[in-house]
Design a protein around this motif. Structure first.
Motif, PDB file in Angstrom:
ATOM      1  N   GLY A 110      16.656   7.073  15.711  1.00 10.28           N
ATOM      2  CA  GLY A 110      16.407   7.300  13.961  1.00 10.28           C
ATOM      3  C   GLY A 110      17.838   7.120  13.265  1.00 10.28           C
ATOM      4  N   TRP A 111      17.434   7.288  11.935  1.00 14.42           N
ATOM      5  CA  TRP A 111      18.867   7.070  11.143  1.00 14.42           C
ATOM      6  C   TRP A 111      19.605   8.397  11.094  1.00 14.42           C
ATOM      7  N   ASN A 112      20.912   8.312  11.039  1.00 10.90           N
ATOM      8  CA  ASN A 112      21.870   9.301  10.440  1.00 10.90           C
ATOM      9  C   ASN A 112      21.785   9.229   9.138  1.00 10.90           C
ATOM     10  N   PHE A 113      20.974  10.035   8.498  1.00 10.98           N
ATOM     11  CA  PHE A 113      20.597  10.059   7.135  1.00 10.98           C
ATOM     12  C   PHE A 113      21.806  10.348   6.102  1.00 10.98           C
ATOM     13  N   MET A 114      22.423  11.136   6.635  1.00 12.51           N
ATOM     14  CA  MET A 114      23.902  11.679   6.172  1.00 12.51           C
ATOM     15  C   MET A 114      24.794  10.697   5.893  1.00 12.51           C
ATOM     16  N   GLN A 115      24.967   9.931   7.201  1.00  8.29           N
ATOM     17  CA  GLN A 115      26.102   9.033   6.979  1.00  8.29           C
ATOM     18  C   GLN A 115      25.674   7.675   6.463  1.00  8.29           C
ATOM     19  N   ASN A 116      24.297   7.464   6.232  1.00  8.14           N
ATOM     20  CA  ASN A 116      23.810   6.283   5.658  1.00  8.14           C
ATOM     21  C   ASN A 116      23.129   6.478   4.393  1.00  8.14           C
ATOM     22  N   ARG A 117      23.622   7.486   3.762  1.00  8.83           N
ATOM     23  CA  ARG A 117      22.944   8.102   2.371  1.00  8.83           C
ATOM     24  C   ARG A 117      22.762   7.086   1.256  1.00  8.83           C
ATOM     25  N   ASP A 118      23.977   6.401   1.200  1.00 11.53           N
ATOM     26  CA  ASP A 118      24.192   5.369   0.044  1.00 11.53           C
ATOM     27  C   ASP A 118      23.269   4.121   0.155  1.00 11.53           C
ATOM     28  N   LEU A 119      23.241   3.581   1.512  1.00 14.44           N
ATOM     29  CA  LEU A 119      22.348   2.337   1.727  1.00 14.44           C
ATOM     30  C   LEU A 119      21.148   2.665   1.595  1.00 14.44           C
ATOM     31  N   LEU A 120      20.562   3.718   2.134  1.00 16.12           N
ATOM     32  CA  LEU A 120      19.164   4.215   2.017  1.00 16.12           C
ATOM     33  C   LEU A 120      18.532   4.319   0.636  1.00 16.12           C
ATOM     34  N   LYS A 121      19.620   5.147  -0.123  1.00 14.17           N
ATOM     35  CA  LYS A 121      18.973   5.537  -1.386  1.00 14.17           C
ATOM     36  C   LYS A 121      19.031   4.108  -2.242  1.00 14.17           C
ATOM     37  N   LYS A 122      19.995   3.326  -2.155  1.00  9.51           N
ATOM     38  CA  LYS A 122      19.803   1.961  -2.834  1.00  9.51           C
ATOM     39  C   LYS A 122      18.820   1.172  -2.271  1.00  9.51           C
ATOM     40  N   THR A 123      18.405   1.156  -1.099  1.00  6.63           N
ATOM     41  CA  THR A 123      17.437   0.149  -0.621  1.00  6.63           C
ATOM     42  C   THR A 123      15.950   0.860  -1.016  1.00  6.63           C
ATOM     43  N   VAL A 124      15.728   2.418  -0.844  1.00  2.61           N
ATOM     44  CA  VAL A 124      14.556   2.973  -1.337  1.00  2.61           C
ATOM     45  C   VAL A 124      14.267   2.700  -2.663  1.00  2.61           C
ATOM     46  N   ALA A 150      17.297  12.586   3.930  1.00  6.64           N
ATOM     47  CA  ALA A 150      16.349  11.645   3.877  1.00  6.64           C
ATOM     48  C   ALA A 150      15.400  11.784   2.620  1.00  6.64           C
ATOM     49  N   ALA A 151      15.062  13.083   2.527  1.00 11.08           N
ATOM     50  CA  ALA A 151      14.300  13.283   1.405  1.00 11.08           C
ATOM     51  C   ALA A 151      15.129  13.042  -0.144  1.00 11.08           C
ATOM     52  N   GLU A 152      16.440  13.090  -0.299  1.00 15.46           N
ATOM     53  CA  GLU A 152      17.241  12.632  -1.216  1.00 15.46           C
ATOM     54  C   GLU A 152      17.275  11.496  -1.397  1.00 15.46           C
ATOM     55  N   SER A 153      17.101  10.623  -0.328  1.00 12.66           N
ATOM     56  CA  SER A 153      17.299   9.148  -0.675  1.00 12.66           C
ATOM     57  C   SER A 153      15.988   8.539  -1.490  1.00 12.66           C
ATOM     58  N   GLY A 154      15.008   9.277  -1.843  1.00 14.17           N
ATOM     59  CA  GLY A 154      13.688   9.029  -2.546  1.00 14.17           C
ATOM     60  C   GLY A 154      12.514   8.455  -1.626  1.00 14.17           C
ATOM     61  N   ALA A 155      12.837   8.287  -0.316  1.00 15.21           N
ATOM     62  CA  ALA A 155      11.837   8.019   0.343  1.00 15.21           C
ATOM     63  C   ALA A 155      10.513   8.686   0.429  1.00 15.21           C
ATOM     64  N   ASP A 156       9.208   8.171   0.807  1.00 15.12           N
ATOM     65  CA  ASP A 156       8.021   8.956   0.532  1.00 15.12           C
ATOM     66  C   ASP A 156       7.874   9.669   2.201  1.00 15.12           C
ATOM     67  N   ARG A 157       8.325   9.083   3.033  1.00 15.98           N
ATOM     68  CA  ARG A 157       7.846   9.452   4.485  1.00 15.98           C
ATOM     69  C   ARG A 157       9.061   9.107   5.582  1.00 15.98           C
ATOM     70  N   ILE A 158       8.951   9.963   6.681  1.00 14.51           N
ATOM     71  CA  ILE A 158       9.819   9.680   7.714  1.00 14.51           C
ATOM     72  C   ILE A 158       8.563   9.131   8.668  1.00 14.51           C
ATOM     73  N   GLU A 159       9.163   8.253   9.581  1.00 12.44           N
ATOM     74  CA  GLU A 159       8.296   7.863  10.896  1.00 12.44           C
ATOM     75  C   GLU A 159       9.166   8.607  12.139  1.00 12.44           C
ATOM     76  N   LEU A 160       8.473   9.490  12.639  1.00 11.77           N
ATOM     77  CA  LEU A 160       9.191  10.252  13.774  1.00 11.77           C
ATOM     78  C   LEU A 160       9.127   9.215  15.014  1.00 11.77           C
ATOM     79  N   TYR A 161      10.481   9.174  15.565  1.00 11.61           N
ATOM     80  CA  TYR A 161      10.458   8.044  16.775  1.00 11.61           C
ATOM     81  C   TYR A 161      10.208   8.963  17.977  1.00 11.61           C
ATOM     82  N   THR A 162       9.045   8.600  18.797  1.00 10.37           N
ATOM     83  CA  THR A 162       8.309   9.435  19.821  1.00 10.37           C
ATOM     84  C   THR A 162       8.702   8.869  21.102  1.00 10.37           C
ATOM     85  N   GLY A 163       9.678   7.836  21.221  1.00 10.71           N
ATOM     86  CA  GLY A 163      10.041   7.320  22.438  1.00 10.71           C
ATOM     87  C   GLY A 163      10.228   8.267  23.716  1.00 10.71           C
ATOM     88  N   PRO A 164      11.073   9.381  23.457  1.00 11.39           N
ATOM     89  CA  PRO A 164      11.380  10.342  24.371  1.00 11.39           C
ATOM     90  C   PRO A 164       9.916  11.049  24.862  1.00 11.39           C
TER      91      PRO A 164
END
Length: 250
Positions: A110-124, A150-164
Motif C-alpha cells: 500500500g501507499w506510504n500516505f504521509m510520504q506521498n501526501r502532496d501527490l495524493l491530495k492533488k490527484t484526489v 489518507a483521510a486528509e487527502s480527501g479520498a473516499d475509501r481505502i482498499e486494503l491489500y489482502t495479499g499476505p
C-alpha cells in the motif's frame, strides 16, 4: 451489509494477449460476470499494456453504460499524468490509486500516505472534480497516523491489500490473525470517515472470515482467484459463488 463484488478482468486480458487474436474477449467475459450479478468490473491498465490494453477501457465503459447502467467501472493505477488522462477520458465510477512501479508484476504494497501526501491530495482533488469516487491502496496493517493522512487527502475509501492474508491459505492460525488485523485497520479507517474496500488473493474460502471481521466492507475486487475458479465452474457460476462468499443471499 453485503460486500459488493467487482470482477477484475486483468487475468482474462493477459491470457488474450498471449496470441495476436481477439479471444478470450474481456468484453464478453465482463458481460457474463455482470449478467451473473457482479456489481462491477475492475481493470488495471499498466504502462506496458501487458494485460488490459488502453483500447479496452472505452469498450468496457460502453458495455456498462449501454447494458448494465447500475454496475460500476473501477480503474486502478499509479497516478501518472497518462493514467489520470485515461481516467478523465473514460470517466469510471471509481479510481483506485496504487503505488506501483511500472516493472512490478502485481500490486504488492500500500501507499506510504504521509510520504506521498502532496501527490495524493492533488490527484484526489483532480479526480473528484469529475465526480469520481477515489480509493487508495493501503497496507492491511496501516497505522492510525498513516490512515489519517489518507483521510486528509480527501479520498473516499481505502482498499486494503489482502495479499499476505491470501498467502496464509495453508495456515489457519496465521489466516485468523491476519483477518483480525485487517478488521482492526478497517475499524481505524471507518472512524476516520473512510469507506473500506479490499482486494488481492481473495477466494471463496477466505472471503467469509474477512467479511465477518469487516461487516461493513463496501467492495471486494477479485481477479486471479475468480478466474482460476472459472476454469472449473465457468465465469457465471464463479461469480455466483463469490457473491455468496461475500454474504449475498442471491
Amino acid at each position: 451489509m453485503t460486500a459488493k463484488l467487482s470482477v477484475n478482468l486483468n487475468a482474462i486480458a493477459q491470457l488474450r494477449n498471449r496470441r495476436d487474436l481477439p479471444w478470450p474477449s474481456v468484453r464478453h467475459f465482463g458481460k457474463i460476470a455482470l449478467a451473473a450479478g457482479a456489481h462491477g468490473l475492475t481493470v488495471h491498465p499498466r504502462p506496458d499494456q501487458r494485460h488490459i490494453r488502453f483500447s479496452d477501457l472505452a469498450v468496457l465503459r460502453a458495455l456498462i453504460a449501454d447494458e448494465f447502467p447500475n454496475a460500476e467501472f473501477n480503474i486502478e493505477g499509479y497516478p501518472s499524468d497518462h493514467f489520470i488522462g485515461l481516467c478523465l477520458e473514460c470517466a469510471p465510477h471509481q479510481v483506485t490509486l496504487v503505488p506501483d512501479d511500472p516493472a512490478q508484476a502485481t500490486s504488492d504494497h500500500g501507499w506510504n500516505f504521509m510520504q506521498n501526501r502532496d501527490l495524493l491530495k492533488k490527484t484526489v482533488e483532480r479526480l473528484k472534480k469529475k465526480k469520481m469516487r477515489v480509493s487508495l491502496f493501503a497496507d492491511g496493517d496501516a497505522s492510525q497516523e498513516q490512515l489519517r493522512a489518507a483521510a486528509e487527502s480527501g479520498a473516499d475509501r481505502i482498499e486494503l491489500y489482502t495479499g499476505p492474508y491470501g498467502a496464509c491459505h495453508d495456515d489457519p492460525k496465521a489466516e485468523a490473525e491476519l483477518a483480525a488485523r485487517l478488521g482492526e485497520t478497517a475499524s481505524i479507517a471507518r472512524n476516520l470517515g473512510l469507506g473500506v474496500n479490499a482486494g488481492h488473493d481473495l477466494t471463496v474460502a477466505n472471503l467469509p472470515p474477512l467479511v465477518a471481521q469487516i461487516p461493513d466492507l463496501a467492495e471486494v475486487s477479485i481477479g486471479h482467484g475468480l478466474t482460476a475458479d472459472a476454469l472449473e465452474y465457468g465465469m457465471a457460476e464463479s461469480v455466483r459463488r463469490f457473491r455468496h462468499a461475500c454474504g449475498d443471499t442471491i
